[in-house]
Write a protein that holds these residues in place. Structure first.
Motif, PDB file in Angstrom:
ATOM      1  N   PRO A 296       0.816  -1.229   0.000  1.00 34.40           N
ATOM      2  CA  PRO A 296       0.000   0.000   0.000  1.00 34.40           C
ATOM      3  C   PRO A 296       0.845   1.272   0.000  1.00 34.40           C
ATOM      4  CG  PRO A 296      -0.838  -1.574   1.615  1.00 34.40           C
ATOM      5  CD  PRO A 296       0.487  -2.104   1.149  1.00 34.40           C
ATOM      6  N   VAL A 297       1.996   1.230   0.674  1.00 38.23           N
ATOM      7  CA  VAL A 297       2.874   2.406   0.699  1.00 38.23           C
ATOM      8  C   VAL A 297       3.362   2.726  -0.709  1.00 38.23           C
ATOM      9  CG1 VAL A 297       5.036   3.351   1.600  1.00 38.23           C
ATOM     10  CG2 VAL A 297       3.583   1.913   3.068  1.00 38.23           C
ATOM     11  N   ALA A 298       3.834   1.694  -1.405  1.00 35.23           N
ATOM     12  CA  ALA A 298       4.338   1.898  -2.765  1.00 35.23           C
ATOM     13  C   ALA A 298       3.222   2.323  -3.713  1.00 35.23           C
ATOM     14  CB  ALA A 298       5.001   0.607  -3.266  1.00 35.23           C
ATOM     15  N   VAL A 299       2.048   1.741  -3.556  1.00 35.76           N
ATOM     16  CA  VAL A 299       0.918   2.088  -4.422  1.00 35.76           C
ATOM     17  C   VAL A 299       0.503   3.541  -4.219  1.00 35.76           C
ATOM     18  CG1 VAL A 299      -1.529   1.660  -4.846  1.00 35.76           C
ATOM     19  CG2 VAL A 299       0.052  -0.261  -4.647  1.00 35.76           C
ATOM     20  N   VAL A 300       0.427   3.977  -2.971  1.00 39.61           N
ATOM     21  CA  VAL A 300       0.053   5.371  -2.695  1.00 39.61           C
ATOM     22  C   VAL A 300       1.082   6.327  -3.309  1.00 39.61           C
ATOM     23  CG1 VAL A 300      -0.176   7.098  -0.866  1.00 39.61           C
ATOM     24  CG2 VAL A 300      -1.297   4.873  -0.646  1.00 39.61           C
ATOM     25  N   ALA A 301       2.366   5.983  -3.193  1.00 37.25           N
ATOM     26  CA  ALA A 301       3.407   6.836  -3.790  1.00 37.25           C
ATOM     27  C   ALA A 301       3.257   6.900  -5.304  1.00 37.25           C
ATOM     28  CB  ALA A 301       4.784   6.315  -3.405  1.00 37.25           C
ATOM     29  N   ALA A 302       2.975   5.745  -5.925  1.00 41.49           N
ATOM     30  CA  ALA A 302       2.787   5.721  -7.382  1.00 41.49           C
ATOM     31  C   ALA A 302       1.562   6.530  -7.785  1.00 41.49           C
ATOM     32  CB  ALA A 302       2.657   4.277  -7.857  1.00 41.49           C
ATOM     33  N   LEU A 303       0.494   6.438  -6.998  1.00 39.52           N
ATOM     34  CA  LEU A 303      -0.721   7.199  -7.298  1.00 39.52           C
ATOM     35  C   LEU A 303      -0.503   8.699  -7.127  1.00 39.52           C
ATOM     36  CD1 LEU A 303      -3.476   4.936  -5.697  1.00 39.52           C
ATOM     37  CD2 LEU A 303      -2.989   5.274  -8.131  1.00 39.52           C
ATOM     38  N   ALA A 304       0.427   9.061  -6.239  1.00 43.42           N
ATOM     39  CA  ALA A 304       0.739  10.486  -6.077  1.00 43.42           C
ATOM     40  C   ALA A 304       1.328  11.050  -7.367  1.00 43.42           C
ATOM     41  CB  ALA A 304       1.718  10.676  -4.921  1.00 43.42           C
ATOM     42  N   VAL A 305       2.144  10.254  -8.046  1.00 43.68           N
ATOM     43  CA  VAL A 305       2.687  10.679  -9.344  1.00 43.68           C
ATOM     44  C   VAL A 305       1.555  10.847 -10.343  1.00 43.68           C
ATOM     45  CG1 VAL A 305       4.206  10.056 -11.252  1.00 43.68           C
ATOM     46  CG2 VAL A 305       4.888   9.532  -8.904  1.00 43.68           C
ATOM     47  N   SER A 306       0.665   9.868 -10.373  1.00 42.59           N
ATOM     48  CA  SER A 306      -0.477   9.942 -11.287  1.00 42.59           C
ATOM     49  C   SER A 306      -1.339  11.169 -10.995  1.00 42.59           C
ATOM     50  CB  SER A 306      -1.327   8.669 -11.162  1.00 42.59           C
ATOM     51  OG  SER A 306      -2.442   8.723 -12.016  1.00 42.59           O
ATOM     52  N   LEU A 307      -1.551  11.448  -9.722  1.00 41.62           N
ATOM     53  CA  LEU A 307      -2.349  12.614  -9.347  1.00 41.62           C
ATOM     54  C   LEU A 307      -1.696  13.905  -9.815  1.00 41.62           C
ATOM     55  CD1 LEU A 307      -4.772  13.796  -7.822  1.00 41.62           C
ATOM     56  CD2 LEU A 307      -3.362  13.766  -5.747  1.00 41.62           C
ATOM     57  N   ALA A 308      -0.374  13.987  -9.690  1.00 42.83           N
ATOM     58  CA  ALA A 308       0.338  15.191 -10.116  1.00 42.83           C
ATOM     59  C   ALA A 308       0.170  15.428 -11.616  1.00 42.83           C
ATOM     60  CB  ALA A 308       1.815  15.079  -9.758  1.00 42.83           C
TER      61      ALA A 308
END
Length: 444
Positions: A296-308
């Motif tokens: 979940p930590v890695a997924v949230v970080a990856a989604l932060a890139v997508s959100l940006a």
């Protein structure tokens, strides 16, 4: 096990060589127009995006000398050097190998590709407004775009790679030669990332054994100044971060590594539409490290890139269908799927080197061997990614560089080859690289 691995490796090598031979012979033998290059068929060399051209250059002698030195000392150095020193030597050797092969074409071998109108640099130099770029990105993918369509590499990829080159321009490294050297310097770290991943998952002996094949891969011919090598390296270090995180999953250092891995892999998805497939490899790495709590930590970080990117104006899921339309409006529709579905794999075999086929055979023979578990799982994930990518039919031809993010993970299978294969196998790989570079104009 050694005899069964030998037989399986031999079978894998033979199948690979037959595949490559068929991909080269079938088009002229049956008069197939497979269109590796637009409006040029005579004199091309399918399945590669290039044509025959015998040449030598200032990189020839260093490349040959490095190959001879590797045959004499690479295996011993990989086995005996302390780990950190091995990484330093691997980086230095990889850097020389990349530069020497590129310089067979002279300085143009480093500066020429990135300076092409179809590449990223020319557009990157004209970008003054990143927000505006992201906002208009999708609208300029189609051939019929009112404001003018993007060059082929920019249209064919999300904006992450273009932004990388925009950054190089802004920091004064946007010249053709300077950018080429930056790409080479980054690409030379890819073997280190893969070795680090395998070691962190408990496979240090395998990481050491496979090091010469990773560092001196024929893929260096296509990686030296290719943006796809930067993509591959981004993926590689993303996997290394996830593997390192699994060693200390409950510490802040482990969580930070998982965040780093998520950010890198998230950004990689915005450099190529094919790289969401690396999620298969990421799951394999996390599973091998038994670090599911960090997923979940890695997924949230990856989604932060997508959100940006999304907030910036680029929506990945809207862009991809538009790209599909442009792709089939172009040369791809003229390239026969009956050939490219399997010829793409032949291009992969040339780029990776035919020994990778032997490594796949040895991996198959070792699937019950607990000591080989790390390599078997990572290679299986790589095979799955390649199969899915090939089935997508979104890359007919021009794939020898597109396969770069997957090649190092396939190459791991060479760690399971019987010992008697190691020096002859490395010689085969080195010879493949030298022959491809000196006998073909590869376009990359």
């Amino acid at each position: 096990m050694n005899s069964s691995a030998h037989r399986a490796a031999l079978a894998g090598l033979v199948v690979t060589l037959v595949l490559v031979a068929a991909a080269i012979v079938v088009p002229p033998l049956f008069d197939w127009q497979v269109w590796t290059r637009r409006h040029i068929e005579d004199g091309t060399f399918p399945p590669l995006h290039g044509f025959p051209e015998v040449k030598a250059g200032i990189g020839t002698v260093p490349a040959v000398l490095l190959a001879l030195a590797a045959l004499r000392w690479a295996d011993a150095l990989a086995t005996r050097l302390p780990w950190r020193r091995l990484l330093v030597v691997a980086y230095a050797a990889g850097l020389v190998w990349l530069l020497a092969l590129a310089l067979v074409d002279g300085p143009e071998g480093i500066s020429g590709v990135l300076g092409s109108p179809s590449e990223y640099l020319r557009t990157a130099r004209s970008v003054d407004d990143v927000a505006g770029l992201l906002g208009e990105y999708v609208a300029r993918i189609p051939y019929s775009a009112p404001a003018g369509n993007w060059p082929v590499h920019i249209a064919g990829h999300p904006p992450g790679m273009l932004l990388f080159f925009v950054l190089l321009v802004k920091v004064g490294l946007g010249g053709d030669l300077a950018a080429g050297l930056v790409v080479v310097a980054i690409a030379a770290t890819l073997p280190l990332a893969v070795m680090t991943t395998v070691r962190a998952l408990g496979g240090e002996p395998a990481a050491r054994t496979v090091a010469p094949y990773l560092v001196l891969s024929p893929a260096a011919v296509f990686a030296a100044v290719s943006a796809d090598a930067v993509m591959a390296t981004t993926v590689g270090w993303g996997m290394a971060c996830l593997a390192l995180a699994s060693r200390r999953p409950r510490t802040m250092a482990g969580i930070a590594a998982a965040v780093g891995g998520g950010l890198l892999l998230g950004y990689a998805v915005y450099t190529s539409y094919g790289l969401p497939l690396t999620g298969v490899l990421a799951l394999a790495v996390i599973g091998l490290g038994r670090a599911w709590r960090l997923l979940p930590v890695a997924v949230v970080a990856a989604l932060a890139v997508s959100l940006a990117f999304t907030l910036g104006g680029f929506l990945w899921w809207e862009a991809y269908p538009v790209l599909v339309e442009r792709y089939w409006d172009g040369l791809a529709s003229e390239r026969p799927g009956a050939y490219w579905t399997w010829a793409n794999l032949a291009a992969l075999a040339i780029s990776a080197g035919p020994l990778v086929g032997a490594g796949l055979g040895a991996t198959w023979a070792s699937w019950r061997d607990r000591s080989a578990r790390v390599v078997v799982v990572l290679v299986a994930a790589a095979v799955a990614m390649v199969a899915l990518a090939d089935a997508s039919q979104m890359s007919r031809a021009e794939v020898e560089r597109i396969w770069l993010p997957f090649i190092p993970w396939l190459t791991l299978g060479c760690a399971l080859l019987p010992e008697r294969w190691r020096r002859p196998g490395l010689a085969l790989q080195l010879a493949t690289a030298l022959l491809v570079e000196h006998l073909l104009h590869t376009s990359w």
